[in-house]
Design a protein around this motif. Sequence first.
Motif, PDB file in Angstrom:
ATOM      1  N   ARG A   9       0.888  -1.239  -0.007  1.00  0.00           N
ATOM      2  CA  ARG A   9       0.007   0.164   0.022  1.00  0.00           C
ATOM      3  C   ARG A   9       0.693   1.319   0.139  1.00  0.00           C
ATOM      4  O   ARG A   9       0.297   2.237   0.681  1.00  0.00           O
ATOM      5  CB  ARG A   9      -0.988   0.072   1.242  1.00  0.00           C
ATOM      6  CG  ARG A   9      -1.723  -1.320   1.341  1.00  0.00           C
ATOM      7  CD  ARG A   9      -2.932  -1.262   0.378  1.00  0.00           C
ATOM      8  NE  ARG A   9      -3.947  -2.606   0.250  1.00  0.00           N
ATOM      9  CZ  ARG A   9      -4.529  -2.889  -0.204  1.00  0.00           C
ATOM     10  NH1 ARG A   9      -4.356  -2.177  -1.433  1.00  0.00           N
ATOM     11  NH2 ARG A   9      -5.060  -3.909  -0.326  1.00  0.00           N
ATOM     12  N   ASP A  45      -1.217  -6.521  -0.482  1.00  0.00           N
ATOM     13  CA  ASP A  45      -1.237  -6.358   0.946  1.00  0.00           C
ATOM     14  C   ASP A  45       0.332  -7.036   1.330  1.00  0.00           C
ATOM     15  O   ASP A  45       0.519  -7.456   2.575  1.00  0.00           O
ATOM     16  CB  ASP A  45      -2.272  -7.343   1.732  1.00  0.00           C
ATOM     17  CG  ASP A  45      -3.381  -6.486   1.671  1.00  0.00           C
ATOM     18  OD1 ASP A  45      -3.275  -5.406   1.551  1.00  0.00           O
ATOM     19  OD2 ASP A  45      -4.451  -7.462   1.377  1.00  0.00           O
ATOM     20  N   LYS A  94      -8.281  -1.661  -1.511  1.00  0.00           N
ATOM     21  CA  LYS A  94      -8.317  -2.504  -0.377  1.00  0.00           C
ATOM     22  C   LYS A  94      -9.692  -3.290  -0.724  1.00  0.00           C
ATOM     23  O   LYS A  94     -10.549  -3.408  -1.050  1.00  0.00           O
ATOM     24  CB  LYS A  94      -8.385  -1.877   0.677  1.00  0.00           C
ATOM     25  CG  LYS A  94      -7.149  -0.982   1.204  1.00  0.00           C
ATOM     26  CD  LYS A  94      -7.251  -0.428   2.368  1.00  0.00           C
ATOM     27  CE  LYS A  94      -5.866   0.272   2.869  1.00  0.00           C
ATOM     28  NZ  LYS A  94      -6.157   0.914   4.036  1.00  0.00           N
TER      29      LYS A  94
END
Length: 94
Positions: A9, A45, A94
């Motif tokens: 991220r 992630d 996400k």
Amino acid sequence: MPKMILPPRLTMALGGYIRETVVPYSKDEAEPFPYRNVIVGNPTDKPVKIDVPVYDKEWIDRHRKLGLIVVPVKVEDDFVGLFNMVRKKVKGSK
């Protein structure tokens, strides 16, 4: 080739990691790298290892195949606008 970790991220500009020379290192290199910067975002992630410095245009395709968002930046492009666009995509995935 040296590697760098791009954390999950996160969006980075690799302007300092672009080989800045007009003299080719090999006979196969007909032209210098045409971009002043490369914006890279990791929408996953997991951390991703990337090659640095950026030597050629094929670097872009190799790193897109890793699932990264890669946007090359030319001199006439709006760097801040492109960086914010990539950062928004990274945060919104996400």
